[in-house]
Structure formats: structure tokens, C-alpha cells
Design a protein around this motif. Structure first.
Motif, mmCIF file in Angstrom:
data_model
loop_
_atom_site.group_PDB
_atom_site.id
_atom_site.type_symbol
_atom_site.label_atom_id
_atom_site.label_comp_id
_atom_site.label_asym_id
_atom_site.label_seq_id
_atom_site.Cartn_x
_atom_site.Cartn_y
_atom_site.Cartn_z
ATOM 1 N N PRO A 40 0.816 -1.227 0.000
ATOM 2 C CA PRO A 40 0.000 0.000 0.000
ATOM 3 C C PRO A 40 0.848 1.276 0.000
ATOM 4 C CG PRO A 40 -0.715 -1.503 1.745
ATOM 5 C CD PRO A 40 0.550 -2.057 1.161
ATOM 6 N N GLU A 41 2.050 1.196 0.564
ATOM 7 C CA GLU A 41 2.930 2.363 0.617
ATOM 8 C C GLU A 41 3.474 2.748 -0.753
ATOM 9 O OE1 GLU A 41 6.013 1.653 3.475
ATOM 10 O OE2 GLU A 41 4.593 0.984 5.003
ATOM 11 N N ARG A 43 1.760 2.491 -3.626
ATOM 12 C CA ARG A 43 0.684 2.847 -4.546
ATOM 13 C C ARG A 43 0.568 4.364 -4.646
ATOM 14 N NH1 ARG A 43 0.702 0.030 -7.751
ATOM 15 N NH2 ARG A 43 2.697 -0.299 -6.817
ATOM 16 N N HIS A 44 0.280 4.849 -5.839
ATOM 17 C CA HIS A 44 0.075 6.281 -6.065
ATOM 18 C C HIS A 44 -1.372 6.679 -5.810
ATOM 19 C CE1 HIS A 44 4.096 6.463 -7.624
ATOM 20 N NE2 HIS A 44 3.806 5.512 -8.479
ATOM 21 N N THR A 45 -2.253 5.689 -5.787
ATOM 22 C CA THR A 45 -3.655 5.941 -5.481
ATOM 23 C C THR A 45 -4.084 4.987 -4.370
ATOM 24 O OG1 THR A 45 -4.396 4.349 -7.154
ATOM 25 C CG2 THR A 45 -4.241 6.643 -7.830
ATOM 26 N N ASP A 46 -5.061 5.390 -3.599
ATOM 27 C CA ASP A 46 -5.552 4.575 -2.505
ATOM 28 C C ASP A 46 -6.468 3.510 -3.075
ATOM 29 O OD1 ASP A 46 -5.974 3.735 0.101
ATOM 30 O OD2 ASP A 46 -7.670 5.105 0.387
ATOM 31 N N ARG A 47 -6.036 2.269 -2.969
ATOM 32 C CA ARG A 47 -6.870 1.164 -3.427
ATOM 33 C C ARG A 47 -6.480 -0.105 -2.690
ATOM 34 N NH1 ARG A 47 -4.148 -2.351 -6.929
ATOM 35 N NH2 ARG A 47 -2.434 -1.466 -8.117
ATOM 36 N N TYR A 48 -7.419 -1.008 -2.615
ATOM 37 C CA TYR A 48 -7.182 -2.305 -1.982
ATOM 38 C C TYR A 48 -6.152 -3.081 -2.798
ATOM 39 C CZ TYR A 48 -7.977 -7.171 -0.742
ATOM 40 O OH TYR A 48 -7.805 -8.481 -0.379
ATOM 41 N N THR A 138 -3.632 0.191 -11.767
ATOM 42 C CA THR A 138 -4.618 1.139 -11.242
ATOM 43 C C THR A 138 -5.800 1.266 -12.194
ATOM 44 O OG1 THR A 138 -2.927 2.346 -10.027
ATOM 45 C CG2 THR A 138 -4.972 3.529 -10.515
ATOM 46 N N ARG A 142 -9.680 0.057 -11.393
ATOM 47 C CA ARG A 142 -10.758 1.058 -11.498
ATOM 48 C C ARG A 142 -11.868 0.584 -12.430
ATOM 49 N NH1 ARG A 142 -7.109 6.348 -12.560
ATOM 50 N NH2 ARG A 142 -6.582 6.818 -10.414
ATOM 51 N N PRO A 160 -10.748 1.254 -2.353
ATOM 52 C CA PRO A 160 -9.641 1.218 -1.409
ATOM 53 C C PRO A 160 -9.788 0.150 -0.320
ATOM 54 C CG PRO A 160 -10.990 3.148 -0.992
ATOM 55 C CD PRO A 160 -11.518 2.481 -2.237
ATOM 56 N N GLU A 161 -10.969 -0.400 -0.163
ATOM 57 C CA GLU A 161 -11.213 -1.409 0.886
ATOM 58 C C GLU A 161 -11.316 -2.794 0.282
ATOM 59 O OE1 GLU A 161 -11.176 -0.429 4.044
ATOM 60 O OE2 GLU A 161 -10.941 1.631 3.360
#
Length: 166
Positions: A40-41, A43-48, A138, A142, A160-161
């Protein structure tokens, strides 16, 4: 030649496949797969991001036939630091995409500080999707494209979850 490559690979797509192909053209491959903590660190976008074991299984399924096709060996190792395995002795080359080239240069600085030879940095261009933009994990999560870059306007993405189990 011993080649290193690192990433999250969630999901694996044709852009990753281009990286693997170039690696196997050069030699045997060690893939650093980001740990559940590191993924997760990076990633440029918040995603699961799926768990390490699932990503490793899918990565292995993608790499195994390519390694056999090229007559090469490979190993998948857990990556716990952004500079990863490439700062260790025993590697000759590092495969990167254009946006991670600066990280490869940082790896060589660390190697120099450790008294290790610099790695040959191989930058592999992005693979374009059907719409001309690059294929990326990403965009796939999406719901914009599939792993081959085909547009998927009717597909829902991943947020993100962690998705609910059905």
C-alpha cells in the motif's frame, strides 16, 4: 546474467509481461514482490491490494511459462523495502518502467556505498492500452481496462477497501 525486478503486480498485466520478457532475454530473474505492509505504501492511489499469497500465486502462474519458453530460472521473493533485493550482491541488471527509473538510480547509489558494482538499468517502455493511454494496474482495478488494455466500460472497479466476500 542475474536480473532483478520488483513490484506489487496486482493484477499482473501486459505491461508487466513486457518487463518479464525483457528480463528473460537478459538472464535468470529474481522478482521482488512487495509485502502486504509495503504494497500500500508504494501505490500512487488509494486502493485495496490483494494479499501477498494471492499476488504471488498469480505472478508465478504468469512467469513460469515465460521462464520455460526462454530456458531461464526464476525466483519470487518478498520485498520489504522499496530498494528491495537489488541492493544485494549477485545481481547484474535491474528492469524498470520509466516512472521507476529514478528508484533504480537510487539503488545504484546504495550499491556504490556498499562497494557493489552498479547494475545495468534496463528501462522498458509502457505498453499502450486500446485507448492509447498506458496499461496500469490502477486502471484495471478502477474498471477502465482489462489486463490486455481492452476498454471495459461496463465493469466496476475495486475500491480502497477489501471487497466483501460473496
Amino acid at each position: 546474467m542475474n536480473v532483478a525486478l520488483g513490484g506489487t503486480f496486482d493484477p499482473v498485466h501486459d505491461g508487466h509481461r513486457a518487463l518479464f520478457e525483457r528480463a528473460f532475454e537478459l538472464g535468470d530473474l529474481t522478482v521482488g514482490l512487495t509485502s502486504d505492509t509495503l504494497a500500500p505504501e508504494t501505490r500512487h492511489t488509494d486502493r485495496y491490494v490483494r494479499p501477498f499469497a494471492e499476488r504471488k500465486r498469480d505472478l508465478d502462474a504468469e512467469i513460469a511459462p515465460l521462464a520455460a519458453e526462454h530456458g531461464r530460472e526464476y525466483e519470487i521473493r518478498e520485498l520489504t523495502k522499496p530498494t528491495g533485493i537489488a541492493v544485494e550482491p549477485g545481481f547484474d541488471a535491474l528492469i524498470v518502467s520509466p516512472e521507476t527509473q529514478s528508484g533504480a538510480e537510487r539503488v545504484n547509489e546504495i550499491r556504490e556505498q556498499k562497494g557493489l558494482p552498479s547494475l545495468r538499468i534496463e528501462v522498458v517502455d509502457h505498453v499502450p492500452a486500446e485507448d492509447g493511454d498506458r496499461i496500469s494496474s490502477t486502471r484495471i482495478v478502477r474498471g477502465e481496462i482489462d489486463r490486455h488494455g481492452n476498454r471495459t466500460p461496463d465493469r466496476e472497479g475495486r475500491g480502497p477497501e477489501q471487497p466483501d466476500a460473496e
